[in-house]
Design an enzyme around this catalytic site. Structure first.
Site, PDB file in Angstrom:
ATOM      1  N   GLN A   1       0.839  -1.194   0.000  1.00 32.82           N
ATOM      2  CA  GLN A   1       0.000   0.000   0.000  1.00 32.82           C
ATOM      3  C   GLN A   1       0.875   1.245   0.000  1.00 32.82           C
ATOM      4  O   GLN A   1       1.621   1.484   0.955  1.00 32.82           O
ATOM      5  CB  GLN A   1      -0.888  -0.025   1.245  1.00 32.82           C
ATOM      6  CG  GLN A   1      -1.790   1.164   1.428  1.00 32.82           C
ATOM      7  CD  GLN A   1      -2.356   1.205   2.837  1.00 32.82           C
ATOM      8  OE1 GLN A   1      -1.737   1.686   3.763  1.00 32.82           O
ATOM      9  NE2 GLN A   1      -3.552   0.655   3.014  1.00 32.82           N
ATOM     10  N   GLY A   2       0.818   2.049  -1.038  1.00 32.19           N
ATOM     11  CA  GLY A   2       1.621   3.259  -1.147  1.00 32.19           C
ATOM     12  C   GLY A   2       0.849   4.485  -0.702  1.00 32.19           C
ATOM     13  O   GLY A   2       0.427   5.296  -1.539  1.00 32.19           O
TER      14      GLY A   2
ATOM     15  N   SER B   1       1.345   6.298   3.104  1.00 31.29           N
ATOM     16  CA  SER B   1       2.066   7.197   4.006  1.00 31.29           C
ATOM     17  C   SER B   1       3.354   7.723   3.387  1.00 31.29           C
ATOM     18  O   SER B   1       4.017   7.042   2.596  1.00 31.29           O
ATOM     19  CB  SER B   1       2.400   6.471   5.310  1.00 31.29           C
ATOM     20  OG  SER B   1       1.231   6.144   6.017  1.00 31.29           O
TER      21      SER B   1
ATOM     22  N   SER C   1       4.581  -1.632   4.278  1.00 31.48           N
ATOM     23  CA  SER C   1       4.732  -3.050   4.603  1.00 31.48           C
ATOM     24  C   SER C   1       4.802  -3.896   3.346  1.00 31.48           C
ATOM     25  O   SER C   1       4.073  -3.649   2.372  1.00 31.48           O
ATOM     26  CB  SER C   1       3.554  -3.525   5.467  1.00 31.48           C
ATOM     27  OG  SER C   1       3.518  -2.833   6.693  1.00 31.48           O
TER      28      SER C   1
ATOM     29  N   GLU D   1      -9.806  -1.827   5.798  1.00 34.27           N
ATOM     30  CA  GLU D   1      -8.528  -2.290   6.326  1.00 34.27           C
ATOM     31  C   GLU D   1      -8.557  -2.348   7.844  1.00 34.27           C
ATOM     32  O   GLU D   1      -8.068  -3.299   8.460  1.00 34.27           O
ATOM     33  CB  GLU D   1      -7.408  -1.354   5.869  1.00 34.27           C
ATOM     34  CG  GLU D   1      -6.032  -1.762   6.381  1.00 34.27           C
ATOM     35  CD  GLU D   1      -4.979  -0.702   6.154  1.00 34.27           C
ATOM     36  OE1 GLU D   1      -3.793  -1.053   6.262  1.00 34.27           O
ATOM     37  OE2 GLU D   1      -5.332   0.454   5.903  1.00 34.27           O
TER      38      GLU D   1
ATOM     39  N   SER E   1      -2.983   6.586  13.507  1.00 37.79           N
ATOM     40  CA  SER E   1      -2.708   6.565  14.945  1.00 37.79           C
ATOM     41  C   SER E   1      -4.003   6.584  15.744  1.00 37.79           C
ATOM     42  O   SER E   1      -5.065   7.003  15.258  1.00 37.79           O
ATOM     43  CB  SER E   1      -1.846   7.775  15.335  1.00 37.79           C
ATOM     44  OG  SER E   1      -2.617   8.955  15.293  1.00 37.79           O
TER      45      SER E   1
END
Length: 378
Positions: free
Chosen positions: A122-123, A125, A157, A240, A362
């Protein structure tokens, strides 16, 4: 969930027992054999129609209910996710392509995911765009019949092992930062893509920097509508955040504690027994929250605040249960194979619990989303 779900759960546990080594703690360790175990197990699940069980049959699924998919999700996470990174493709990449992709994108991407052959990353952040994702700086500029992508992603990741990336880039500017964002489906083996691993306590493959230097993409690589990717991203993040059944691992480890300690369990302080029991009730609470969000998702009514509430509960559960379990093993005897495995599993859970504070947004951002939802601002 009914008798069918119970039978499915037993089938999955049997398959795990037959195909996953008892010491398995996830696919992303220093031992390459763990990743190969996960890849083989994915193919085993796919051969039995269990990997993407809730997908439509036309895309390689079994047309099963969301609750049967939830059983798979729970059993996989409870057993240290022997699907490896495939949960990403199964839980949200594939379903997002089903909803927003072209016919050609569906033909290209869905069958390999359903067969357990392809890993996605997943691109999203960036160094200055994590929790505030809309401030990202990776850009895609029009060039002829396609685009040129330049920028950097971070905390990505599985980037070092993935074949494809679900990439978010800025294609224009608008009055709001959420405007002008577009999703691209890009190959990771392009020479214009560079992956640099980031050392972390969770082991290799988890975190990476990814650099895109004049990456050429075409209109065929665009998912959905140009400049309107933010709406898709909000949907993706909701799926997700609920798609990983963290409560299932917490509950399994808590339930394993008395068995692993044996007679030593009765010698633990009463206060520790009380904390252990409290954590079990928190597991059930998180499970019920997940089920309520899944029910809304199945009816197309999910809102960001719904997923945020669940995310807050399960993140706190991760951390609080890890503290209790660490205190339990701190007072346990040292000998015994069961105790050795239990100790290793708890240590692994403790490391993940710390990472869950910021993964997928977060906990403070989740509180803001929930507050906006309660106040009618989202």
């Amino acid at each position: 969930m009914g008798a069918a779900a119970g039978g499915l759960r037993e089938e999955l546990r049997k398959l795990v027992g037959e195909h996953v080594p008892p010491d398995f703690l996830g696919a992303f360790t220093d031992d390459p054999a763990d990743l190969e175990t996960a890849q083989r197990f994915c193919r085993t699940l796919a051969d039995r129609g269990l990997l993407c069980i809730a997908w439509p049959k036309e895309y390689g699924g079994e047309d099963a209910s969301v609750w049967e998919q939830t059983v798979v999700r729970e059993e996989m996470w409870a057993h240290h996710e022997p699907r490896g990174a495939q949960y990403m493709g199964v839980n949200w990449v594939g379903p997002t392509i089903m909803r927003h992709g072209t016919d050609e994108q569906k033909r290209t991407h869905l069958p390999p995911i359903a067969r357990g052959e392809i890993i996605w990353c997943q691109g999203f952040s960036e160094p200055d765009a994590g929790s505030d994702l809309a401030s990202l700086r990776t850009t895609a500029r029009r060039e002829g019949d396609g685009w040129r992508v330049t920028g950097q992603k971070v905390w990505t990741s599985y980037a070092g092992m993935a074949q494809w990336c679900f990439l978010l880039a800025r294609t224009s500017t608008g009055e709001r930062r959420q405007q002008g964002l577009t999703i691209f489906l890009v190959r990771m083996d392009d020479p214009a893509v560079e992956v640099r691993p980031i050392d972390c306590l969770m082991g290799p493959h988890h975190l990476n920097e990814v650099f895109f230097t004049d990456l050429k993409v075409t209109e065929a690589d665009v998912l959905g509508t140009v400049d309107e990717g933010w709406n898709v991203v909000q949907e993706v993040l909701a799926f997700e955040r609920v798609g990983i059944a963290r409560y299932a691992r917490c509950e399994r480890l808590l339930m394993d504690a008395p068995r692993a300690l044996g007679d030593a369990w009765d010698d633990l302080p009463e206060e520790l027994h009380v904390r252990w029991a409290r954590m079990l009730t928190h597991c059930r609470r998180a499970r019920l929250l997940a089920y309520s969000v899944l029910h809304r998702q199945s009816e197309g009514k999910v809102r960001p605040g719904d997923a945020a509430g669940y995310r807050i509960a399960v993140t706190r559960l991760d951390q609080d249960s890890a503290e209790v379990l660490m205190d339990i093993i701190g007072q346990a005897p040292r000998e015994g194979e069961d105790l050795r495995r239990f100790r290793a599993a708890v240590a692994d859970h403790f490391r993940y619990a710390h990472a869950s504070t910021v993964a997928s947004g977060s906990i403070d951002v989740q509180r803001i989303l929930l507050a906006r939802h309660i106040l009618g601002k989202a």
